[in-house]
Design an enzyme around this catalytic site. Sequence first.
Site, mmCIF file in Angstrom:
data_model
loop_
_atom_site.group_PDB
_atom_site.id
_atom_site.type_symbol
_atom_site.label_atom_id
_atom_site.label_comp_id
_atom_site.label_asym_id
_atom_site.label_seq_id
_atom_site.Cartn_x
_atom_site.Cartn_y
_atom_site.Cartn_z
ATOM 1 N N GLY A 65 0.774 -1.194 -0.112
ATOM 2 C CA GLY A 65 0.056 0.023 -0.375
ATOM 3 C C GLY A 65 0.892 1.273 -0.102
ATOM 4 N N GLY A 120 -0.738 4.513 0.327
ATOM 5 C CA GLY A 120 -1.396 5.622 0.680
ATOM 6 C C GLY A 120 -0.390 6.460 1.716
ATOM 7 C CG ASN A 148 -0.166 1.923 -4.296
ATOM 8 O OD1 ASN A 148 -0.733 1.432 -3.240
ATOM 9 N ND2 ASN A 148 -0.516 2.787 -4.842
ATOM 10 C CE LYS A 149 -7.125 -0.793 -5.511
ATOM 11 N NZ LYS A 149 -7.115 -0.278 -4.460
ATOM 12 C CD GLU A 174 -14.125 17.186 3.083
ATOM 13 O OE1 GLU A 174 -13.605 16.002 2.492
ATOM 14 O OE2 GLU A 174 -13.488 17.976 3.709
ATOM 15 C CG ASP A 185 -8.165 4.314 6.739
ATOM 16 O OD1 ASP A 185 -7.408 4.927 7.422
ATOM 17 O OD2 ASP A 185 -8.878 4.644 5.718
ATOM 18 C CB ALA A 226 -5.481 11.690 5.653
ATOM 19 C CD GLN A 227 -5.851 14.416 12.311
ATOM 20 O OE1 GLN A 227 -4.995 15.044 13.018
ATOM 21 N NE2 GLN A 227 -6.918 15.096 12.152
ATOM 22 C CE LYS A 261 -10.095 19.054 3.403
ATOM 23 N NZ LYS A 261 -10.804 17.541 3.736
HETATM 24 P P1 NAD Z 1 -18.387 7.751 7.731
HETATM 25 O O1 NAD Z 1 -18.416 6.325 8.161
HETATM 26 O O2 NAD Z 1 -17.844 8.572 8.710
HETATM 27 O O3 NAD Z 1 -19.872 8.513 7.263
HETATM 28 C C1 NAD Z 1 -20.972 7.734 6.614
HETATM 29 C C2 NAD Z 1 -22.223 8.082 6.870
HETATM 30 O O4 NAD Z 1 -22.937 7.432 6.089
HETATM 31 C C3 NAD Z 1 -22.459 8.168 8.298
HETATM 32 O O5 NAD Z 1 -23.077 9.421 8.935
HETATM 33 C C4 NAD Z 1 -23.800 7.209 8.367
HETATM 34 O O6 NAD Z 1 -24.685 7.153 9.454
HETATM 35 C C5 NAD Z 1 -24.280 7.136 6.951
HETATM 36 N N1 NAD Z 1 -25.017 6.010 6.560
HETATM 37 C C6 NAD Z 1 -24.658 4.820 6.807
HETATM 38 N N2 NAD Z 1 -25.678 4.057 6.305
HETATM 39 C C7 NAD Z 1 -26.424 4.506 5.664
HETATM 40 C C8 NAD Z 1 -27.596 4.270 4.851
HETATM 41 N N3 NAD Z 1 -28.043 3.206 4.902
HETATM 42 N N4 NAD Z 1 -28.391 5.394 4.368
HETATM 43 C C9 NAD Z 1 -28.025 6.695 4.584
HETATM 44 N N5 NAD Z 1 -26.700 7.014 5.456
HETATM 45 C C10 NAD Z 1 -26.180 5.932 5.803
HETATM 46 O O7 NAD Z 1 -17.553 7.347 6.266
HETATM 47 P P2 NAD Z 1 -16.796 8.463 5.650
HETATM 48 O O8 NAD Z 1 -17.678 10.011 5.521
HETATM 49 O O9 NAD Z 1 -16.516 7.916 3.943
HETATM 50 O O10 NAD Z 1 -15.419 8.648 6.547
HETATM 51 C C11 NAD Z 1 -14.524 7.660 6.849
HETATM 52 C C12 NAD Z 1 -13.697 7.993 7.273
HETATM 53 O O11 NAD Z 1 -12.786 9.100 6.526
HETATM 54 C C13 NAD Z 1 -13.842 8.783 8.822
HETATM 55 O O12 NAD Z 1 -13.005 8.249 9.578
HETATM 56 C C14 NAD Z 1 -13.876 10.219 8.369
HETATM 57 O O13 NAD Z 1 -13.337 11.003 9.755
HETATM 58 C C15 NAD Z 1 -12.536 10.259 7.487
HETATM 59 N N6 NAD Z 1 -12.552 11.251 6.477
HETATM 60 C C16 NAD Z 1 -12.119 12.553 6.741
HETATM 61 C C17 NAD Z 1 -12.155 13.449 6.249
HETATM 62 C C18 NAD Z 1 -11.724 15.014 6.517
HETATM 63 O O14 NAD Z 1 -11.114 14.856 7.493
HETATM 64 N N7 NAD Z 1 -12.085 16.010 6.192
HETATM 65 C C19 NAD Z 1 -12.980 13.455 4.954
HETATM 66 C C20 NAD Z 1 -13.333 12.268 4.444
HETATM 67 C C21 NAD Z 1 -13.415 11.211 5.092
#
Ligand code: NAD
Length: 392
Positions: free
Chosen positions: A9, A11, A36-37, A168, A295, A311-312, A373
């Site tokens: 990996g 990342g 890495n893929k 986002e 992760d 990421a952090q 950001k």
């Molecule tokens: P997440 O798990 O944080 O959020 C997924 C959301 O989808 C949740 O709110 C959940 O309730 C909802 N969900 C789940 N099943 C559902 C359904 N059947 N119908 C509707 N909604 C549903 O996933 P993510 O946003 O991809 O984040 C993954 C990780 O990556 C987290 O730890 C996050 O902190 C991190 N991340 C950080 C940043 C940043 O720091 N800016 C940006 C992207 C991701």
Amino acid sequence: MSKHILILGSGYGGLLSALSAREHFSEEEAVITVVNKESSHQIMTELHRLAAGNVAEKAVALPLDKLFKGRGIQVKVGTVQEIAVGNKKVTLHDGSALTYDILVLALGSETNYFGIPGLKEHSLTLKSVDEAHRVYAHVRQRIQAYSESKNPADATIVIGGGGLTGVELVGELADELPGICREYGVSYSEISLKLIEAMPTILPMFSPELIARAMESLEKRGVQFLTNVPITEATATTVSLKDGSTIATNTIVWTGGVQGNTRVAECGIEVNRGRATVNEFLQSTSHPEVFLAGDCAVVFGPEGRPYPPTAQLAWQMGELVGANAAAYLNGSPMTAFSPVFSGTLASLGRKDGIGSVGENGIELKGLPASLMKKASNARYLSHIEGLFALAY
Ligand code: NAD
């Protein structure tokens, strides 16, 4: 005799592991190979911008051969087929096999579909540069199709999941869709951009004030929120919700969550809900010659709760892995992992954002959050640029 450090990996966790390993092993002491893929290091935290056509690919996909050139780190582009920790061997899809003295697993996470019928088959996801390109191309095609068909399903874009990824993405789409619509002679007011969240609120990691601020900003730009209603099924042309309603749509982007990496979960090391468990030195709790970054591992905080896979965290894990691998092989003391959290920032499009930063969780909104950001991404890029002494 020279050791072989094999890193799976590239990342945040894998890249920083390779770099930290190189810092702690001379080229005579260890050969370092990164598998890495994809042929690039991808800036996952910026994929939402690529998916909306708001950034160039070269800003989010840094070629690995350039990054590692002259660093004594071998790159192998390939997909991991099997990890056999029992005989310290990794097989790739092309049939080639690699052995190791130290293995670093940094394969990231996978999309979790929670077994929702039709979702895997009919949704787009946002976990790589290719997937981001697919989202952008698909959205454009649907708007173009709508300009001819006037089929409301072409004008309806559903984002499933209101975590950081979904929010986002929707923020970026809200900014870019009006321009795409104009290109095809479609009025943006005809587009239905929906974000569906199972829980009562989006972005539960922020205060109610910041959540309300984010929703208001996005609603002003045309985003419709449906909260407290899980998606229960998807087809090529519909999304069904738990309240019994069905939305006609030809676009579902699933951002509903992640799970551990299947290859890691099945390789024979100890796991907890599919994520590798680690000791304080980031070694597998079952196989000390296996180190983890990012992760695909689960790290528990002092209160016994797992840290979110960010990421952090991946970056900081990678930075420690090289030092600890060297210490482990030399029989000297390793360093316990002690992550530092700088906070969470969510972008809400080109010029808006929210954030909670620093130890005291100082809240930011609007341009300061958005700039913070951008600065955090620039800081990461300059960090790795500096480390690799690279000019892009
Ligand atoms: P997440 O798990 O944080 O959020 C997924 C959301 O989808 C949740 O709110 C959940 O309730 C909802 N969900 C789940 N099943 C559902 C359904 N059947 N119908 C509707 N909604 C549903 O996933 P993510 O946003 O991809 O984040 C993954 C990780 O990556 C987290 O730890 C996050 O902190 C991190 N991340 C950080 C940043 C940043 O720091 N800016 C940006 C992207 C991701």
